[in-house]
Design a protein around this motif. Structure first.
Motif, PDB file in Angstrom:
ATOM      1  N   LEU A  66     -34.344  61.503  -7.192  1.00  0.00           N
ATOM      2  CA  LEU A  66     -34.344  61.549  -8.653  1.00  0.00           C
ATOM      3  C   LEU A  66     -35.500  62.395  -9.172  1.00  0.00           C
ATOM      4  N   LEU A  67     -36.685  62.223  -8.602  1.00  0.00           N
ATOM      5  CA  LEU A  67     -37.841  63.001  -9.050  1.00  0.00           C
ATOM      6  C   LEU A  67     -37.616  64.490  -8.843  1.00  0.00           C
ATOM      7  N   GLN A  68     -37.038  64.872  -7.715  1.00  0.00           N
ATOM      8  CA  GLN A  68     -36.756  66.284  -7.463  1.00  0.00           C
ATOM      9  C   GLN A  68     -35.792  66.829  -8.516  1.00  0.00           C
ATOM     10  N   SER A  69     -34.758  66.056  -8.836  1.00  0.00           N
ATOM     11  CA  SER A  69     -33.786  66.522  -9.829  1.00  0.00           C
ATOM     12  C   SER A  69     -34.401  66.568 -11.227  1.00  0.00           C
ATOM     13  N   THR A  70     -35.331  65.657 -11.512  1.00  0.00           N
ATOM     14  CA  THR A  70     -35.998  65.634 -12.816  1.00  0.00           C
ATOM     15  C   THR A  70     -36.910  66.846 -12.973  1.00  0.00           C
ATOM     16  N   LEU A  71     -37.729  67.103 -11.970  1.00  0.00           N
ATOM     17  CA  LEU A  71     -38.646  68.236 -12.030  1.00  0.00           C
ATOM     18  C   LEU A  71     -37.897  69.562 -12.126  1.00  0.00           C
ATOM     19  N   LYS A  72     -36.730  69.630 -11.526  1.00  0.00           N
ATOM     20  CA  LYS A  72     -35.924  70.859 -11.556  1.00  0.00           C
ATOM     21  C   LYS A  72     -35.209  71.038 -12.889  1.00  0.00           C
ATOM     22  N   ASN A  73     -34.669  69.960 -13.462  1.00  0.00           N
ATOM     23  CA  ASN A  73     -33.724  70.104 -14.567  1.00  0.00           C
ATOM     24  C   ASN A  73     -34.218  69.681 -15.941  1.00  0.00           C
ATOM     25  N   PHE A  74     -35.200  68.775 -16.021  1.00  0.00           N
ATOM     26  CA  PHE A  74     -35.621  68.257 -17.326  1.00  0.00           C
ATOM     27  C   PHE A  74     -36.649  69.209 -17.934  1.00  0.00           C
ATOM     28  N   LYS A  75     -36.225  69.994 -18.938  1.00  0.00           N
ATOM     29  CA  LYS A  75     -37.057  71.080 -19.461  1.00  0.00           C
ATOM     30  C   LYS A  75     -37.928  70.675 -20.641  1.00  0.00           C
ATOM     31  N   ALA A  76     -37.700  69.529 -21.239  1.00  0.00           N
ATOM     32  CA  ALA A  76     -38.543  69.085 -22.348  1.00  0.00           C
ATOM     33  C   ALA A  76     -39.926  68.692 -21.836  1.00  0.00           C
ATOM     34  N   ASN A  88     -35.410  55.342 -16.932  1.00  0.00           N
ATOM     35  CA  ASN A  88     -34.454  55.711 -15.894  1.00  0.00           C
ATOM     36  C   ASN A  88     -34.574  54.731 -14.744  1.00  0.00           C
ATOM     37  N   THR A  89     -33.529  54.655 -13.938  1.00  0.00           N
ATOM     38  CA  THR A  89     -33.553  53.833 -12.726  1.00  0.00           C
ATOM     39  C   THR A  89     -33.425  54.738 -11.514  1.00  0.00           C
ATOM     40  N   ASP A  90     -33.909  54.244 -10.376  1.00  0.00           N
ATOM     41  CA  ASP A  90     -34.105  55.121  -9.214  1.00  0.00           C
ATOM     42  C   ASP A  90     -32.827  55.545  -8.502  1.00  0.00           C
ATOM     43  N   ASP A  91     -31.661  55.123  -8.980  1.00  0.00           N
ATOM     44  CA  ASP A  91     -30.413  55.603  -8.385  1.00  0.00           C
ATOM     45  C   ASP A  91     -29.760  56.693  -9.224  1.00  0.00           C
ATOM     46  N   GLY A  92     -30.492  57.216 -10.216  1.00  0.00           N
ATOM     47  CA  GLY A  92     -29.961  58.274 -11.067  1.00  0.00           C
ATOM     48  C   GLY A  92     -30.235  59.655 -10.509  1.00  0.00           C
ATOM     49  N   VAL A  93     -29.469  60.646 -10.991  1.00  0.00           N
ATOM     50  CA  VAL A  93     -29.659  62.048 -10.631  1.00  0.00           C
ATOM     51  C   VAL A  93     -29.370  62.908 -11.861  1.00  0.00           C
ATOM     52  N   PHE A  94     -30.318  63.773 -12.225  1.00  0.00           N
ATOM     53  CA  PHE A  94     -30.069  64.786 -13.249  1.00  0.00           C
ATOM     54  C   PHE A  94     -29.432  65.985 -12.556  1.00  0.00           C
ATOM     55  N   PHE A  95     -28.149  66.223 -12.837  1.00  0.00           N
ATOM     56  CA  PHE A  95     -27.407  67.221 -12.073  1.00  0.00           C
ATOM     57  C   PHE A  95     -27.273  68.562 -12.787  1.00  0.00           C
TER      58      PHE A  95
END
Length: 303
Positions: A18-28, A117-124
């Motif tokens: 989840l952290l990897q997907s957050t750092l990659k995709n969450f631009k705010a 957020n919960t730890d089973d989420g993914v920002f895709f």
């Protein structure tokens, strides 16, 4: 700035994904706080994560056992609340400071906006939040939120949503049937005004993320709060149902044991999930799940 509080229990390898997907995709502009607790060897997994993200803007805050959490004093309004406090916290050997700690983190963050957020989420997918959305939430601190896990790609989106330039808007209380667009509070990927939400969380008796959502949504619906729903045109977040770690939840999963995944994480493996290209549900099972270590890539699940 958006304060992103991620709840985690015994799922370090999934939190890492989840952290990897957050750092990659969450631009705010955002700040990440991991509010976690562990049991057994899972502590080793979180110790690895703390080292891995030491140079990032990520804080790890561990829940601690306490005799009783003073933050409940503002939340006891009935015999039911008192019973809940006695069962879940007061002199309970398993009771901890989740409620007080969460509210302290929000109060001291100086962030205008808040997301759980919960730890089973993914920002895709990449997330850029329109400034107009922040303005609506800012002007309606107890009455507006922006939900990242819904969009027109999901099955069941109601017809009464109003499509703006680059977001949807609706009234959470239009429909009496319970679904994503009539459920005004969630601990997954929904952005609120920090002070507006905190004001009401202080009045709710809860002891973990599951009862935070359960008790929180009941309180919010009873008081008709957070009426204005907002979302991206297409959803950006999914929950990946690999396993279940809470006894308070009965959500269906594919039962990949957290202990097994933790052993692999401690041994140097990371997770790789194959997310379907077409997302039509907020809760998914990845089409394939791999464990990766260097040149090794082990398939542990396939649809």
């Amino acid at each position: 700035m958006v304060l992103n509080i991620i709840f985690s229990f015994n799922r370090a390898i999934q939190l890492d994904y989840l952290l990897q997907s957050t750092l990659k995709n969450f631009k705010a502009d955002s700040k990440i706080v991991i509010l976690y607790h562990t049991s057994g060897d899972h502590k080793k997994g979180y110790d690895l994560l703390i080292k891995k993200y030491a140079d990032q803007n990520i804080s790890f805050v561990e829940r601690k056992n306490v005799l009783f959490d003073l933050s409940y004093l503002k939340a006891i309004h009935s015999k039911r609340d008192w019973k809940f406090f006695k069962e879940k916290n007061l002199f309970n050997k398993n009771g901890d400071n989740f409620k007080g700690l969460l509210q302290k983190i929000i109060r001291n963050s100086n962030c205008e906006f808040l997301m759980f957020n919960t730890d089973d989420g993914v920002f895709f997918d990449e997330i850029t939040i329109p400034e107009e959305v922040f303005t609506i939430i800012r002007n309606n601190p107890e009455n507006a939120s922006y939900r990242l896990y819904v969009g027109e790609n999901l099955e069941g989106q109601p017809t009464y949503l109003e499509k703006k330039n680059d977001y949807y808007q609706w009234d959470y209380y239009t429909d009496t049937e319970i679904h994503h667009w009539s459920y005004p509070f969630s601990v997954d990927g929904t952005i609120y005004n920090s002070k507006g939400l905190l004001k009401h969380l202080e009045k709710v008796a809860y002891h973990n993320p599951v009862t935070l959502e359960e008790k929180g949504v009941n309180y919010i619906m009873q008081n008709k709060l957070f009426r204005i729903g907002l979302s991206p045109i297409k959803s950006k977040l999914v929950a990946t149902k690999l396993n279940r770690v809470s006894v308070d939840s009965l959500n269906p999963t594919i039962h990949i044991k957290p202990d097994f995944l933790n052993e692999k994480f401690i041994d140097g493996y990371t997770l790789e999930l194959i997310i379907p290209k077409e997302i039509d549900n907020a809760n998914i099972v990845p089409s394939e799940i791999f464990l990766v270590k260097g040149d090794k890539r082990e398939l542990i699940y396939s649809l």
